[in-house]
Design a protein around this motif. Sequence first.
Motif, PDB file in Angstrom:
ATOM      1  N   LEU A  67      11.752  17.216 -12.281  1.00  0.00           N
ATOM      2  CA  LEU A  67      11.932  16.804 -10.889  1.00  0.00           C
ATOM      3  C   LEU A  67      13.008  17.646 -10.209  1.00  0.00           C
ATOM      4  N   PHE A  68      14.080  17.934 -10.943  1.00  0.00           N
ATOM      5  CA  PHE A  68      15.149  18.790 -10.405  1.00  0.00           C
ATOM      6  C   PHE A  68      14.592  20.179 -10.086  1.00  0.00           C
ATOM      7  N   GLU A  69      13.839  20.735 -11.021  1.00  0.00           N
ATOM      8  CA  GLU A  69      13.263  22.063 -10.820  1.00  0.00           C
ATOM      9  C   GLU A  69      12.285  22.074  -9.643  1.00  0.00           C
ATOM     10  N   ASP A  70      11.551  20.996  -9.451  1.00  0.00           N
ATOM     11  CA  ASP A  70      10.560  20.926  -8.381  1.00  0.00           C
ATOM     12  C   ASP A  70      11.162  20.631  -7.017  1.00  0.00           C
ATOM     13  N   ASN A  71      12.324  19.981  -6.967  1.00  0.00           N
ATOM     14  CA  ASN A  71      12.831  19.490  -5.687  1.00  0.00           C
ATOM     15  C   ASN A  71      14.245  19.924  -5.311  1.00  0.00           C
ATOM     16  N   CYS A  72      15.041  20.360  -6.263  1.00  0.00           N
ATOM     17  CA  CYS A  72      16.462  20.575  -5.980  1.00  0.00           C
ATOM     18  C   CYS A  72      16.959  21.988  -6.279  1.00  0.00           C
ATOM     19  N   ILE A  73      16.258  22.694  -7.147  1.00  0.00           N
ATOM     20  CA  ILE A  73      16.787  23.943  -7.686  1.00  0.00           C
ATOM     21  C   ILE A  73      16.971  25.038  -6.632  1.00  0.00           C
ATOM     22  N   ASN A  74      16.217  24.993  -5.559  1.00  0.00           N
ATOM     23  CA  ASN A  74      16.366  26.026  -4.528  1.00  0.00           C
ATOM     24  C   ASN A  74      17.766  26.021  -3.914  1.00  0.00           C
ATOM     25  N   CYS A  75      18.373  24.862  -3.843  1.00  0.00           N
ATOM     26  CA  CYS A  75      19.728  24.768  -3.283  1.00  0.00           C
ATOM     27  C   CYS A  75      20.806  24.525  -4.342  1.00  0.00           C
ATOM     28  N   HIS A  76      20.395  24.083  -5.526  1.00  0.00           N
ATOM     29  CA  HIS A  76      21.366  23.711  -6.563  1.00  0.00           C
ATOM     30  C   HIS A  76      21.093  24.437  -7.870  1.00  0.00           C
ATOM     31  N   VAL A  77      20.985  25.732  -7.819  1.00  0.00           N
ATOM     32  CA  VAL A  77      20.735  26.538  -9.013  1.00  0.00           C
ATOM     33  C   VAL A  77      21.886  26.330  -9.996  1.00  0.00           C
ATOM     34  N   GLY A  78      21.548  25.920 -11.202  1.00  0.00           N
ATOM     35  CA  GLY A  78      22.570  25.727 -12.231  1.00  0.00           C
ATOM     36  C   GLY A  78      23.619  24.700 -11.881  1.00  0.00           C
ATOM     37  N   GLY A  79      23.300  23.774 -10.975  1.00  0.00           N
ATOM     38  CA  GLY A  79      24.259  22.744 -10.587  1.00  0.00           C
ATOM     39  C   GLY A  79      25.215  23.162  -9.495  1.00  0.00           C
ATOM     40  N   ASN A  80      25.049  24.377  -8.982  1.00  0.00           N
ATOM     41  CA  ASN A  80      25.876  24.835  -7.869  1.00  0.00           C
ATOM     42  C   ASN A  80      25.233  24.414  -6.553  1.00  0.00           C
ATOM     43  N   SER A  81      25.982  24.447  -5.476  1.00  0.00           N
ATOM     44  CA  SER A  81      25.449  24.130  -4.149  1.00  0.00           C
ATOM     45  C   SER A  81      25.519  25.387  -3.302  1.00  0.00           C
ATOM     46  N   LEU A  82      24.378  25.965  -3.028  1.00  0.00           N
ATOM     47  CA  LEU A  82      24.352  27.224  -2.299  1.00  0.00           C
ATOM     48  C   LEU A  82      24.874  27.090  -0.867  1.00  0.00           C
ATOM     49  N   GLN A  83      24.610  25.967  -0.205  1.00  0.00           N
ATOM     50  CA  GLN A  83      25.091  25.785   1.168  1.00  0.00           C
ATOM     51  C   GLN A  83      26.588  25.522   1.234  1.00  0.00           C
ATOM     52  N   SER A  84      27.137  24.927   0.202  1.00  0.00           N
ATOM     53  CA  SER A  84      28.570  24.619   0.137  1.00  0.00           C
ATOM     54  C   SER A  84      29.080  25.018  -1.242  1.00  0.00           C
ATOM     55  N   PRO A  85      29.326  26.309  -1.445  1.00  0.00           N
ATOM     56  CA  PRO A  85      29.686  26.796  -2.788  1.00  0.00           C
ATOM     57  C   PRO A  85      30.937  26.167  -3.400  1.00  0.00           C
ATOM     58  N   THR A  86      31.806  25.594  -2.595  1.00  0.00           N
ATOM     59  CA  THR A  86      33.012  24.976  -3.164  1.00  0.00           C
ATOM     60  C   THR A  86      32.748  23.566  -3.683  1.00  0.00           C
ATOM     61  N   ILE A  87      31.553  23.032  -3.403  1.00  0.00           N
ATOM     62  CA  ILE A  87      31.181  21.694  -3.849  1.00  0.00           C
ATOM     63  C   ILE A  87      29.935  21.825  -4.718  1.00  0.00           C
ATOM     64  N   SER A  88      30.004  21.333  -5.942  1.00  0.00           N
ATOM     65  CA  SER A  88      28.882  21.494  -6.870  1.00  0.00           C
ATOM     66  C   SER A  88      28.415  20.138  -7.382  1.00  0.00           C
ATOM     67  N   LEU A  89      27.536  20.184  -8.344  1.00  0.00           N
ATOM     68  CA  LEU A  89      27.086  18.979  -9.033  1.00  0.00           C
ATOM     69  C   LEU A  89      27.844  18.806 -10.350  1.00  0.00           C
ATOM     70  N   SER A  90      29.079  19.284 -10.394  1.00  0.00           N
ATOM     71  CA  SER A  90      29.918  19.113 -11.581  1.00  0.00           C
ATOM     72  C   SER A  90      30.390  17.664 -11.664  1.00  0.00           C
ATOM     73  N   SER A  91      30.792  17.249 -12.835  1.00  0.00           N
ATOM     74  CA  SER A  91      31.316  15.889 -13.012  1.00  0.00           C
ATOM     75  C   SER A  91      32.496  15.627 -12.091  1.00  0.00           C
ATOM     76  N   ILE A  92      33.374  16.611 -11.982  1.00  0.00           N
ATOM     77  CA  ILE A  92      34.568  16.453 -11.141  1.00  0.00           C
ATOM     78  C   ILE A  92      34.187  16.294  -9.684  1.00  0.00           C
ATOM     79  N   ASP A  93      33.313  17.170  -9.174  1.00  0.00           N
ATOM     80  CA  ASP A  93      32.923  17.074  -7.766  1.00  0.00           C
ATOM     81  C   ASP A  93      32.147  15.798  -7.477  1.00  0.00           C
ATOM     82  N   LEU A  94      31.297  15.366  -8.395  1.00  0.00           N
ATOM     83  CA  LEU A  94      30.572  14.117  -8.187  1.00  0.00           C
ATOM     84  C   LEU A  94      31.545  12.934  -8.133  1.00  0.00           C
ATOM     85  N   LYS A  95      32.559  12.965  -8.987  1.00  0.00           N
ATOM     86  CA  LYS A  95      33.542  11.881  -9.029  1.00  0.00           C
ATOM     87  C   LYS A  95      34.441  11.878  -7.792  1.00  0.00           C
TER      88      LYS A  95
END
Length: 161
Positions: A67-95
């Motif tokens: 589901l991630f590959e089908d819906n999210c990977i274009n903007c969140h490659v490897g858990g990064n956020s392409l539109q906001s590179p300083t904010i990712s899907l890391s545990s720290i940023d999510l918290k």
Amino acid sequence: MKITNFFTLALGGVLLVACSGSLSTATKPDRYVLQYLQVVKPIEIPLNAQGQTVLFSPQEITEGKTLFEDNCINCHVGGNSLQSPTISLSSIDLKQATPPRDNLVALVTFMKAPRTYNGKELSPTCRPADFLKADDLDKLGAFILRAADRAKGWATQTPDE
């Protein structure tokens, strides 16, 4: 004659039941999920801010990865956020998000109605995932949380890269 028909029907039923398992569309666990996320048996995923957890199987985490590959990977490659590179899907940023997105309920709530990192307004860059079923949102969220917790290299891009 009636006995022969009974046995024929019974045997046909047994064969139908035995073969139906081979027609199952159950997802085989993905190698990435097994090796890098270390999901070889059901694992606990944080459910809510109160510390409750919920179990997800390797197959469910694999479905979340798909589901991630089908819906999210274009903007969140490897858990990064392409539109906001300083904010990712890391545990720290999510918290540290407002509100925190480090458990399944909070992350699914975000996916249904994405808000900016500070929580003040709707996110202009992340589309709502309201087209996914609740079960799929849970699997997607479980994959993201597990990847944030375990995957080496997940969400490690820095803005200068």
